[in-house]
Scaffold this active site. Structure first.
Site, short mmCIF file in Angstrom:
data_model
loop_
_atom_site.label_atom_id
_atom_site.label_comp_id
_atom_site.label_asym_id
_atom_site.label_seq_id
_atom_site.Cartn_x
_atom_site.Cartn_y
_atom_site.Cartn_z
N ASP A 82 33.99 48.16 28.26
CA ASP A 82 33.74 46.88 28.94
C ASP A 82 32.34 46.38 28.59
OD1 ASP A 82 34.24 44.76 30.69
OD2 ASP A 82 33.42 45.84 32.42
N HIS A 83 32.24 45.11 28.24
CA HIS A 83 30.96 44.49 27.92
C HIS A 83 30.17 45.26 26.86
CE1 HIS A 83 31.13 41.20 30.77
NE2 HIS A 83 31.56 42.05 31.69
N GLY A 179 29.18 41.48 40.34
CA GLY A 179 28.48 41.94 41.53
C GLY A 179 29.09 41.37 42.80
N SER A 209 35.82 41.17 41.72
CA SER A 209 35.58 41.86 42.99
C SER A 209 35.09 40.85 44.03
CB SER A 209 34.54 42.97 42.80
OG SER A 209 35.06 44.05 42.06
N ASN A 228 39.69 42.11 35.75
CA ASN A 228 38.71 43.19 35.84
C ASN A 228 38.19 43.38 37.26
OD1 ASN A 228 38.95 43.09 33.03
ND2 ASN A 228 36.75 43.26 32.68
N THR A 231 32.82 46.23 40.93
CA THR A 231 31.94 46.41 42.08
C THR A 231 32.67 46.95 43.30
OG1 THR A 231 30.46 44.66 41.31
CG2 THR A 231 30.33 45.26 43.63
#
Length: 286
Positions: A82-83, A179, A209, A228, A231
């Site tokens: 991821d990322h 976040g 999230s 996705n 958090t």
């Protein structure tokens, strides 16, 4: 079963008008919790690690952990970077055995982003490993990822980017943030609809999230195929651990509070797989 790539998962999701849940994992308990929930719902699932997680534990440790758990499972499991923050890290994950790679060049100019994404595609596709790119900038902060106030994905630039790079999936920025949200997010479904008109590959939603389930489902109806979650899994695991220690501060066995954290994560993941509509879809791999 052995680890699978995410490509069939997302193409099937696109055809079936559902999404596959992609869950960031930090330890063995979270890996087991995610796969347990997927088993109960008979759902395909993607497990993910970020660059900071990889830095903490190492690609080889997370690969071995997820690989072992996947081989004991009856549902398809993919392991996704991821990322991915650099070409070098993407290549390290590819060599280690990750079955899905993201290169995040969203902080670069359009042309620079396209160039690095194309280079990762060129390296991964000979091994039949799919690549996710990102255009626009998902705001917020998570780990070492700093998205600031974010920036929406341009539908026209999305079409150019996909054509130029050959990526398999596109992560879009439509108002979500990494976040914890500080207020109610303004999700631009209108932008998502325009991107969907111009881009034929599966689309990915980051920063989910804390987002209302109804909003996620609306995004799925408009073309999101991978959702996705990160958090909230951390929060769930931490709340499980805290609950045990609040009940009995003398507990010293990590298995005791780790088990409760695992239960909390499993409950969360079970709910989110249901939101994504991927329950019962694992049969496509049998």
């Amino acid at each position: 079963m052995p680890l699978v790539t995410s490509k069939k998962m997302l193409l099937d999701a696109q055809k079936g008008d559902y999404a596959v849940g992609a869950f960031n994992v930090e330890n063995m308990e979270m890996v087991m919790a995610v796969i347990d929930a997927a088993e109960e719902l008979h759902a395909p699932v993607i497990l993910q690690t970020t660059p900071s997680t990889v830095k903490y534990g190492g690609l080889n440790l997370y690969y071995a952990n997820v690989k072992a758990a996947a081989e004991l499972a009856s549902v398809p499991v993919a392991l996704h970077l991821d990322h991915g923050s650099s070409f070098e890290l993407a290549m390290q994950a590819l060599r280690e055995g990750y079955t899905s790679i993201m290169i995040d060049g969203s902080h670069l100019s359009l042309e620079e982003n396209a160039a690095i994404s194309k280079s990762v595609v060129a390296a991964c596709h000979p091994s039949y490993i799919p690549v996710e790119g990102e255009l626009g900038r998902v705001g917020g902060k998570e780990d070492d990822l700093e998205g600031g106030d974010g920036g929406f994905t341009s539908p026209d630039e999305a079409a150019y980017f996909v054509e130029k790079t050959g990526i398999d999936y596109l992560a879009v920025s439509i108002g979500t943030a990494h976040g914890v949200y500080s207020g109610v997010p303004n999700i631009r479904i209108d932008i998502l609809k325009e991107i969907r008109k111009k881009v034929s590959i599966p689309l990915v939603l980051h920063g989910t999230s804390g987002l209302a389930d109804e909003t996620v489902q609306e995004c799925i109806r408009e073309g999101i195929c991978k959702v996705n979650y990160a958090t909230d899994l951390r929060i769930a695991f931490s709340e499980g651990v805290k609950a045990v220690l609040k009940e009995n501060q003398s507990v010293i066995d990590p298995k005791t509070y780790g088990k409760r954290g695992r239960e909390f994560v499993k409950h969360y993941v079970w709910n989110k797989i249901s939101v994504c509509g991927s329950g019962g879809k694992a049969g496509n791999y049998e």
